[in-house]
Design a protein around this motif. Structure first.
Motif, PDB file in Angstrom:
ATOM      1  N   PRO A   1       0.808  -1.230   0.000  1.00 23.76           N
ATOM      2  CA  PRO A   1       0.000   0.000   0.000  1.00 23.76           C
ATOM      3  C   PRO A   1       0.839   1.278   0.000  1.00 23.76           C
ATOM      4  N   TYR A   2       1.974   1.276   0.701  1.00 23.83           N
ATOM      5  CA  TYR A   2       2.823   2.469   0.699  1.00 23.83           C
ATOM      6  C   TYR A   2       3.351   2.747  -0.702  1.00 23.83           C
ATOM      7  N   THR A   3       3.709   1.695  -1.418  1.00 26.39           N
ATOM      8  CA  THR A   3       4.176   1.862  -2.793  1.00 26.39           C
ATOM      9  C   THR A   3       3.034   2.363  -3.680  1.00 26.39           C
ATOM     10  N   ALA A   4       1.866   1.771  -3.532  1.00 26.40           N
ATOM     11  CA  ALA A   4       0.715   2.185  -4.342  1.00 26.40           C
ATOM     12  C   ALA A   4       0.310   3.629  -4.043  1.00 26.40           C
ATOM     13  N   MET A   5       0.455   4.054  -2.795  1.00 27.64           N
ATOM     14  CA  MET A   5       0.115   5.437  -2.446  1.00 27.64           C
ATOM     15  C   MET A   5       1.100   6.425  -3.057  1.00 27.64           C
ATOM     16  N   GLY A   6       2.359   6.034  -3.179  1.00 30.29           N
ATOM     17  CA  GLY A   6       3.374   6.950  -3.670  1.00 30.29           C
ATOM     18  C   GLY A   6       3.496   7.031  -5.180  1.00 30.29           C
ATOM     19  N   LEU A   7       3.017   6.024  -5.884  1.00 32.63           N
ATOM     20  CA  LEU A   7       3.195   5.990  -7.339  1.00 32.63           C
ATOM     21  C   LEU A   7       2.514   7.131  -8.103  1.00 32.63           C
ATOM     22  N   PRO A   8       1.269   7.490  -7.812  1.00 32.02           N
ATOM     23  CA  PRO A   8       0.629   8.530  -8.639  1.00 32.02           C
ATOM     24  C   PRO A   8       1.342   9.873  -8.601  1.00 32.02           C
ATOM     25  N   LEU A   9       1.629  10.375  -7.431  1.00 28.05           N
ATOM     26  CA  LEU A   9       2.286  11.682  -7.330  1.00 28.05           C
ATOM     27  C   LEU A   9       3.680  11.629  -7.932  1.00 28.05           C
ATOM     28  N   ALA A  10       4.418  10.562  -7.664  1.00 26.13           N
ATOM     29  CA  ALA A  10       5.773  10.441  -8.180  1.00 26.13           C
ATOM     30  C   ALA A  10       5.779  10.378  -9.703  1.00 26.13           C
ATOM     31  N   THR A  11       4.852   9.649 -10.278  1.00 21.11           N
ATOM     32  CA  THR A  11       4.802   9.534 -11.729  1.00 21.11           C
ATOM     33  C   THR A  11       4.465  10.873 -12.371  1.00 21.11           C
TER      34      THR A  11
END
Length: 161
Positions: free
Chosen positions: A75-85
């Protein structure tokens, strides 16, 4: 403390690897469904964290991931992917197209362009994303409470494997 460091480092590393490749693909390639994928990423920015707890909890229980580090890393990875991308896509969009074209003329393929040109140019953006992602992962407590059992009156929470 060690569990927190392992989970944070793992999720930040996963975010950096996945989103740099995704940002490069969204920035430099035109493909069918590109807008739909970008829309799905926008949903990740718009939906609150609590909106998918029930489904996520059911999936993690069925897969046997509760009380493991994976129940936090995913979940931490999934939460960070949109903003980072989005951050890195905008950063890559600002780079001149001629830079990539020159590498192509010199015979570089997609992977070589990504590894030899894009990754070194993304270092400031990757550092920014790493800081944001690490702070978010380290300070997020709600997912930890949901996916790990508490030892009442004890010092530790859950039996992370």
């Amino acid at each position: 403390m060690v569990n927190g460091l392992v989970v944070t480092a793992s999720s930040v590393l996963a975010i950096l690897v996945l989103e740099s490749a995704a940002a490069y693909a969204f920035s430099r390639f035109r493909f069918r469904g590109r807008g739909a994928f970008m829309g799905l990423l926008a949903l990740g920015l718009l939906l609150p964290l609590q909106s998918y707890f029930i489904t996520q909890n059911t999936i993690f229980t069925d897969l046997g991931l509760t009380d493991t580090r994976w129940a936090l890393i995913v979940p931490y990875t999934a939460m960070g992917l949109p903003l980072a991308t989005y951050l890195l896509k905008v950063y890559l969009d600002a780079l001149p197209f001629e830079l990539f074209e020159a590498a192509r003329v010199d015979g570089a393929g997609d992977l070589r362009v990504f590894l030899m040109i894009v990754v070194p140019l993304l270092k400031p953006g990757l550092a920014t994303v790493a800081i944001f992602s690490a702070l978010t992962s380290w300070n997020e407590f709600l997912i930890y409470v949901v996916f790990n059992r508490w030892v009442v009156g004890g010092v530790t929470a859950g039996s992370l494997k």
